[in-house]
Write an enzyme that holds these catalytic residues in place. Structure first.
Site, PDB file in Angstrom:
ATOM      1  N   LYS A   7       7.696   2.216  -2.355  1.00 35.58           N
ATOM      2  CA  LYS A   7       7.300   2.549  -0.921  1.00 35.58           C
ATOM      3  C   LYS A   7       5.938   3.379  -0.996  1.00 35.58           C
ATOM      4  O   LYS A   7       5.304   3.083  -0.149  1.00 35.58           O
ATOM      5  CB  LYS A   7       8.545   3.173  -0.133  1.00 35.58           C
ATOM      6  CG  LYS A   7       9.855   2.501   0.162  1.00 35.58           C
ATOM      7  CD  LYS A   7      10.759   3.406   1.016  1.00 35.58           C
ATOM      8  CE  LYS A   7      11.305   4.529   0.385  1.00 35.58           C
ATOM      9  NZ  LYS A   7      12.174   4.317  -0.943  1.00 35.58           N
TER      10      LYS A   7
ATOM     11  N   ARG B 205      21.837   9.102  -6.194  1.00 38.07           N
ATOM     12  CA  ARG B 205      20.733   8.640  -4.939  1.00 38.07           C
ATOM     13  C   ARG B 205      21.018   7.218  -4.565  1.00 38.07           C
ATOM     14  O   ARG B 205      20.987   7.269  -3.302  1.00 38.07           O
ATOM     15  CB  ARG B 205      19.181   9.078  -5.287  1.00 38.07           C
ATOM     16  CG  ARG B 205      18.841  10.434  -5.471  1.00 38.07           C
ATOM     17  CD  ARG B 205      17.542  10.616  -6.350  1.00 38.07           C
ATOM     18  NE  ARG B 205      16.542   9.966  -5.725  1.00 38.07           N
ATOM     19  CZ  ARG B 205      15.470   9.581  -6.370  1.00 38.07           C
ATOM     20  NH1 ARG B 205      15.272   9.754  -7.708  1.00 38.07           N
ATOM     21  NH2 ARG B 205      14.437   9.027  -5.866  1.00 38.07           N
TER      22      ARG B 205
END
Ligand code: AMP
Length: 211
Positions: free
Chosen positions: A13, A168
């Protein structure tokens, strides 16, 4: 027209948002970078944020949105949101914030990548801290040689260790994947394959933005 860029940790991203910023003149807002800047400022808020990021957990929705609102209201460029929203509550708050500021979300694009590949990328990724304080990720657009030439300091993010990466991902599956369903139901959703070279992913993103 603003854009949300979604995807698992390591999907690319940040890299792609920076390329879109350069090519199309968007403002790239990475909430991870905004939070790391707050930590670097040495504020009390920054200390609280550091503890949460170091655990690999998410900052509370209210805190995240209030920090972000200042950044968003400071620009009249189109925005690429990178790393935000990470919960359905944040996605709803983003809608309200954009309406309040007279802005409009045009697309929510997922960079899709198999988890094993994302973990492999995160485990080997390196950052470069430049003398100006700017942090660049090492990759095709900013190589190890660029870092050395600009007298940068090479480091690994504290949340890129194997146990943090695992945590995560569990946070991602539980709290962030539902955001994809949220945007699917709005008609703003599009997907590009992140398991390709950087330029191909970028071209696919440009094609989605032209639709
Ligand atoms: P990133 O640089 O996007 O990988 O973000 C690094 C860390 O910052 C995340 O693991 C979270 O702890 C925190 N963070 C970034 N964006 C958000 C968000 N939208 N909501 C809550 N926490 C966030």
């Amino acid at each position: 027209m603003d854009i949300v860029l979604m995807g698992a940790p390591g999907a690319g991203k940040g890299t792609q948002a920076a390329k879109l910023e350069n090519a199309l003149g968007f403002k790239h807002i990475s909430t991870g970078d905004v939070l790391r800047a707050e930590i670097a400022s040495g504020s009390e808020l920054g200390n609280q944020i550091a503890a949460v990021i170091d655990r690999g957990d998410l900052i509370s929705d209210e805190m995240m949105v209030s920090i972000l609102k200042n950044v968003v209201s400071g620009t009249d460029k189109n925005i690429i949101f990178d790393g935000f929203p990470r919960t359905v509550a944040q996605a709803e708050m983003l809608n309200n914030m954009l309406v309040q500021l007279g802005r409009k979300l045009g697309k929510a694009i997922e960079i899709a990548l198999p988890e094993e590949e994302a973990v492999r990328r995160l485990s080997s990724r390196k950052q470069c801290k430049l003398p100006s304080g700017e942090v660049r990720q090492i990759g095709p657009d900013f190589t190890l040689a660029d870092c050395q030439a600009q007298r940068g300091e090479l480091f690994t993010r504290t949340d890129d260790t194997p146990e943090h990466i695992r945590h995560r991902f569990s946070v991602y599956h539980k709290q962030t994947e539902p955001v994809i369903c949220f945007y699917r139901s709005t008609g703003l959703y599009a997907e590009v394959n992140g398991n390709a070279d950087c330029q191909k992913v970028f071209d696919d993103l440009l094609a989605v933005l032209k639709q």
